[in-house]
Enzyme design. Sequence first.
Site, PDB file in Angstrom:
ATOM      1  N   LYS A  39      -6.575   4.212 -13.750  1.00 15.57           N
ATOM      2  CA  LYS A  39      -5.244   3.637 -13.996  1.00 15.57           C
ATOM      3  C   LYS A  39      -5.161   2.140 -13.708  1.00 15.57           C
ATOM      4  O   LYS A  39      -4.176   1.519 -14.083  1.00 15.57           O
ATOM      5  CB  LYS A  39      -4.175   4.401 -13.219  1.00 15.57           C
ATOM      6  CG  LYS A  39      -4.194   4.225 -11.733  1.00 15.57           C
ATOM      7  CD  LYS A  39      -3.011   4.979 -11.110  1.00 15.57           C
ATOM      8  CE  LYS A  39      -3.077   4.958  -9.616  1.00 15.57           C
ATOM      9  NZ  LYS A  39      -1.956   5.649  -8.983  1.00 15.57           N
ATOM     10  N   TYR A  49     -12.855   0.355  -0.461  1.00 11.43           N
ATOM     11  CA  TYR A  49     -12.535  -0.228   0.853  1.00 11.43           C
ATOM     12  C   TYR A  49     -13.191   0.521   2.015  1.00 11.43           C
ATOM     13  O   TYR A  49     -12.971   0.160   3.176  1.00 11.43           O
ATOM     14  CB  TYR A  49     -11.004  -0.286   1.042  1.00 11.43           C
ATOM     15  CG  TYR A  49     -10.367  -1.073  -0.084  1.00 11.43           C
ATOM     16  CD1 TYR A  49     -10.333  -2.465  -0.036  1.00 11.43           C
ATOM     17  CD2 TYR A  49      -9.901  -0.435  -1.221  1.00 11.43           C
ATOM     18  CE1 TYR A  49      -9.810  -3.199  -1.093  1.00 11.43           C
ATOM     19  CE2 TYR A  49      -9.379  -1.157  -2.289  1.00 11.43           C
ATOM     20  CZ  TYR A  49      -9.340  -2.535  -2.216  1.00 11.43           C
ATOM     21  OH  TYR A  49      -8.845  -3.252  -3.265  1.00 11.43           O
ATOM     22  N   GLY A  52     -16.939   2.253   7.415  1.00  7.88           N
ATOM     23  CA  GLY A  52     -17.875   2.790   8.403  1.00  7.88           C
ATOM     24  C   GLY A  52     -19.141   3.339   7.799  1.00  7.88           C
ATOM     25  O   GLY A  52     -20.246   3.026   8.238  1.00  7.88           O
ATOM     26  N   HIS A 346      -4.085   7.305   6.503  1.00 12.36           N
ATOM     27  CA  HIS A 346      -5.444   6.936   6.088  1.00 12.36           C
ATOM     28  C   HIS A 346      -6.062   7.909   5.094  1.00 12.36           C
ATOM     29  O   HIS A 346      -6.688   7.495   4.118  1.00 12.36           O
ATOM     30  CB  HIS A 346      -6.307   6.868   7.350  1.00 12.36           C
ATOM     31  CG  HIS A 346      -7.723   6.459   7.116  1.00 12.36           C
ATOM     32  ND1 HIS A 346      -8.065   5.230   6.615  1.00 12.36           N
ATOM     33  CD2 HIS A 346      -8.901   7.125   7.316  1.00 12.36           C
ATOM     34  CE1 HIS A 346      -9.393   5.137   6.526  1.00 12.36           C
ATOM     35  NE2 HIS A 346      -9.914   6.274   6.925  1.00 12.36           N
ATOM     36  N   ARG A 381     -10.145  15.382   9.642  1.00 13.77           N
ATOM     37  CA  ARG A 381     -11.454  15.038   9.079  1.00 13.77           C
ATOM     38  C   ARG A 381     -12.312  14.270  10.073  1.00 13.77           C
ATOM     39  O   ARG A 381     -11.850  13.332  10.727  1.00 13.77           O
ATOM     40  CB  ARG A 381     -11.281  14.185   7.818  1.00 13.77           C
ATOM     41  CG  ARG A 381     -12.597  13.702   7.240  1.00 13.77           C
ATOM     42  CD  ARG A 381     -12.374  12.988   5.937  1.00 13.77           C
ATOM     43  NE  ARG A 381     -11.640  11.759   6.099  1.00 13.77           N
ATOM     44  CZ  ARG A 381     -12.185  10.564   6.260  1.00 13.77           C
ATOM     45  NH1 ARG A 381     -13.499  10.423   6.307  1.00 13.77           N
ATOM     46  NH2 ARG A 381     -11.430   9.483   6.376  1.00 13.77           N
TER      47      ARG A 381
HETATM   48  P1  FAD Z   1     -10.686   7.085  -4.788  1.00 10.21           P
HETATM   49  O1  FAD Z   1     -11.835   6.311  -4.355  1.00 10.21           O
HETATM   50  O2  FAD Z   1      -9.393   6.791  -4.168  1.00 10.21           O
HETATM   51  O3  FAD Z   1     -10.550   6.912  -6.367  1.00 10.21           O
HETATM   52  C1  FAD Z   1      -9.433   7.425  -7.062  1.00 10.21           C
HETATM   53  C2  FAD Z   1      -9.447   6.854  -8.463  1.00 10.21           C
HETATM   54  O4  FAD Z   1      -8.497   7.529  -9.274  1.00 10.21           O
HETATM   55  C3  FAD Z   1      -9.075   5.384  -8.531  1.00 10.21           C
HETATM   56  O5  FAD Z   1      -9.928   4.742  -9.424  1.00 10.21           O
HETATM   57  C4  FAD Z   1      -7.639   5.407  -9.065  1.00 10.21           C
HETATM   58  O6  FAD Z   1      -7.288   4.228  -9.738  1.00 10.21           O
HETATM   59  C5  FAD Z   1      -7.727   6.594 -10.003  1.00 10.21           C
HETATM   60  N1  FAD Z   1      -6.441   7.242 -10.319  1.00 10.21           N
HETATM   61  C6  FAD Z   1      -5.523   7.717  -9.466  1.00 10.21           C
HETATM   62  N2  FAD Z   1      -4.503   8.265 -10.141  1.00 10.21           N
HETATM   63  C7  FAD Z   1      -4.780   8.142 -11.455  1.00 10.21           C
HETATM   64  C8  FAD Z   1      -4.105   8.499 -12.653  1.00 10.21           C
HETATM   65  N3  FAD Z   1      -2.900   9.089 -12.655  1.00 10.21           N
HETATM   66  N4  FAD Z   1      -4.701   8.216 -13.831  1.00 10.21           N
HETATM   67  C9  FAD Z   1      -5.904   7.578 -13.891  1.00 10.21           C
HETATM   68  N5  FAD Z   1      -6.573   7.199 -12.777  1.00 10.21           N
HETATM   69  C10 FAD Z   1      -6.024   7.486 -11.579  1.00 10.21           C
HETATM   70  N6  FAD Z   1     -14.461   7.706   4.129  1.00 10.21           N
HETATM   71  C11 FAD Z   1     -15.714   7.841   4.590  1.00 10.21           C
HETATM   72  O7  FAD Z   1     -16.330   8.902   4.423  1.00 10.21           O
HETATM   73  N7  FAD Z   1     -16.323   6.788   5.223  1.00 10.21           N
HETATM   74  C12 FAD Z   1     -15.702   5.599   5.430  1.00 10.21           C
HETATM   75  O8  FAD Z   1     -16.277   4.684   5.982  1.00 10.21           O
HETATM   76  C13 FAD Z   1     -14.376   5.454   4.980  1.00 10.21           C
HETATM   77  N8  FAD Z   1     -13.692   4.306   5.187  1.00 10.21           N
HETATM   78  C14 FAD Z   1     -12.460   4.152   4.634  1.00 10.21           C
HETATM   79  C15 FAD Z   1     -11.805   2.940   4.754  1.00 10.21           C
HETATM   80  C16 FAD Z   1     -10.581   2.732   4.127  1.00 10.21           C
HETATM   81  C17 FAD Z   1      -9.880   1.410   4.255  1.00 10.21           C
HETATM   82  C18 FAD Z   1      -9.999   3.773   3.363  1.00 10.21           C
HETATM   83  C19 FAD Z   1      -8.695   3.571   2.659  1.00 10.21           C
HETATM   84  C20 FAD Z   1     -10.632   5.008   3.270  1.00 10.21           C
HETATM   85  C21 FAD Z   1     -11.855   5.205   3.893  1.00 10.21           C
HETATM   86  N9  FAD Z   1     -12.519   6.423   3.802  1.00 10.21           N
HETATM   87  C22 FAD Z   1     -13.793   6.547   4.298  1.00 10.21           C
HETATM   88  C23 FAD Z   1     -11.996   7.490   2.962  1.00 10.21           C
HETATM   89  C24 FAD Z   1     -12.714   7.425   1.601  1.00 10.21           C
HETATM   90  O9  FAD Z   1     -12.897   6.085   1.242  1.00 10.21           O
HETATM   91  C25 FAD Z   1     -11.951   8.125   0.505  1.00 10.21           C
HETATM   92  O10 FAD Z   1     -11.546   9.388   0.933  1.00 10.21           O
HETATM   93  C26 FAD Z   1     -12.832   8.285  -0.719  1.00 10.21           C
HETATM   94  O11 FAD Z   1     -13.337   7.036  -1.100  1.00 10.21           O
HETATM   95  C27 FAD Z   1     -12.055   8.903  -1.852  1.00 10.21           C
HETATM   96  O12 FAD Z   1     -12.834   8.801  -3.010  1.00 10.21           O
HETATM   97  P2  FAD Z   1     -12.312   9.428  -4.364  1.00 10.21           P
HETATM   98  O13 FAD Z   1     -13.337   9.113  -5.382  1.00 10.21           O
HETATM   99  O14 FAD Z   1     -11.927  10.830  -4.149  1.00 10.21           O
HETATM  100  O15 FAD Z   1     -10.950   8.639  -4.650  1.00 10.21           O
HETATM  101  C1  SIN Z   2     -13.780   3.971   9.479  1.00 12.13           C
HETATM  102  O1  SIN Z   2     -14.683   3.200   9.159  1.00 12.13           O
HETATM  103  O2  SIN Z   2     -13.229   4.008  10.577  1.00 12.13           O
HETATM  104  C2  SIN Z   2     -13.307   4.927   8.465  1.00 12.13           C
HETATM  105  C3  SIN Z   2     -14.271   6.015   8.394  1.00 12.13           C
HETATM  106  C4  SIN Z   2     -13.651   7.160   7.694  1.00 12.13           C
HETATM  107  O3  SIN Z   2     -12.490   7.129   7.320  1.00 12.13           O
HETATM  108  O4  SIN Z   2     -14.390   8.145   7.538  1.00 12.13           O
END
Ligand code: FAD
Ligand code: SIN
Length: 539
Positions: A39, A49, A52, A346, A381
């Site tokens: 999107k 983003y 860790g 988060h 988690r």
């Molecule tokens: P996302 O990476 O959120 O991707 C979702 C995608 O779907 C995006 O491209 C978005 O634009 C798209 N989308 C959404 N709705 C629609 C729609 N209606 N139509 C079309 N596209 C859409 N986890 C860890 O395991 N280790 C870490 O170190 C860690 N650090 C983190 C730090 C931060 C700051 C944050 C915010 C999270 C962190 N997490 C971490 C959690 C982890 O990053 C996320 O849970 C994980 O990246 C989710 O991946 P995903 O592919 O499921 O979703």
């Molecule tokens: C963090 O680096 O503290 C985030 C790690 C995570 O959400 O798993």
Amino acid sequence: MKYSKYSAVVIGSGIAGLYAALKIEQQINLEDGILIITKSKFGESNSLYAQGGIVGVMKENKSDSTASHISDTIKAGAGLSDFNAVKYISEHSDNVIKDIMKFGVEFDRDENNNLCFTREAAHSVRRILHCGGDATGRMIEIALCQKVQENANIDVYEQTSAVELIVNSKDECKGVIVFNDDTQEYETIYSPAIILATGGIGQLYKYTTNPSGATGDGIALAYRAGAVMQDMEFVQFHPTALAIDGEENRFLISEAVRGEGAKLCDSKGNEFMQKYDERKELAPRDIVTRANYREMIEHNVDNVYLNATCIESSKLFKRFPTISKKCKEHGIDISQDFIPVAPAAHYFMGGIKTNLNGETSLKGLYAIGETASTGLHGGNRLASNSLLECVVCAYSVTEYLKSLELKTPKQIDEDIKSLIDKYSDEDMIPDELDIPELKKKLQDIMWDNVGIFRNEKTLTNAIEQIKELQAEFSREYKCQSKEEYEFKNMLTVSLLIAYCALRRKESRGAHYRTDYPETQEKAIHSFITREEGVPDFVK
Ligand code: FAD
Ligand code: SIN
């Protein structure tokens, strides 16, 4: 309305979506090709983003084992993790991590070229792999985005939102209606495999570490389409987001900083975690979050502090380049100054109920990554298990799809036609809705009433207020902009979270009820579907 067909459609360009698309393309011969819909800009996501790292239960790490990782995950999950999900995901860590390295992901290594493992809260050993110090998500995203862009068999629609799943009268998902934010055009896409990889919900809350796209779209779409939702009351609040006045989308100060020895303290440097848990700063995230929040309430302050000055400064800057740069922009030298931190929404443990093949309760609809609830995380988690779940489930959905004949539907039934007509209607008459203002109201309601501490009064109050916002918003199907579609989804998901939190009369993991502080002996998942809905008596 325009239409097209694909053998598989992945919605989302985070790590789950990108890796799924690459694996499907690599493993399956697809007659009608594969499409990624995203999107915003390609690659914009929560994944980008992540700091860790990612759990790597690697064979070469002799101090680790799947038994130890399974045990840590289950302990952190507050009794609600599903053993089979934990075991499957842990046991696939080694081979899937080695596979993503083949797509160009480079994890940090020491001077002898061995993988570096760090530690985060509630892990009993060092088992977290990272890239670029504290830029793990960004580096994995960049590598996978590049591989998709080089792959002529994967089409990508950017700035395109999925707005409705097409489900027939037999509860089979046949495709998706999408809206292009640039051209304002709609398109119907038919496919035998729609894979939601739409990420989390952090934007439902006033303070969050999540970027602006984390509005729970996939969850709302699947709920409206009739799929089963699981454990919707479980929202994870991270204990240490950078607390700078006026910034509500908060930059994360990774748990890995505490993993390397940083301490939580008040403004004078008095440490307090010993009052709350013997594991202190490395207790599970829900416990550290409540400790920080209690300290803030008790002392009537907006934040506590993280003291990283005890870590040797050359190590600190090398290990956390992104964090030290961001803090510097705010005049904070992390080797000398305390870092102001506070909790922020988060991660979402709840979501679309799936099995380990990514199958939802609707045939043809799959969900992976943060939008799905596999049962891995239970009530809380364990750090860095999310990225692991994203890649293992992207791998497993591909394995499952290999066993199917992915034929695009030929006949379209009447139910589907009438649904598509709702988006083909004459243009709506524009009306004045201040979406940023409505969004802010919703985020305040959720933070104040459905946050770190909840009770019957706050939850009932939230449901009442969200319903009022829903009445004011008054859009059932077609909306006027991407922001309106997002807001529609935020209302749906907020209501589900508040309602499920009201139903669960106990405290467990990240769900803390001040009126029911005890944890019941038996841990039970909660489910909700559209048929059941949020009853009217909750007024
Ligand atoms: P996302 O990476 O959120 O991707 C979702 C995608 O779907 C995006 O491209 C978005 O634009 C798209 N989308 C959404 N709705 C629609 C729609 N209606 N139509 C079309 N596209 C859409 N986890 C860890 O395991 N280790 C870490 O170190 C860690 N650090 C983190 C730090 C931060 C700051 C944050 C915010 C999270 C962190 N997490 C971490 C959690 C982890 O990053 C996320 O849970 C994980 O990246 C989710 O991946 P995903 O592919 O499921 O979703
Ligand atoms: C963090 O680096 O503290 C985030 C790690 C995570 O959400 O798993």
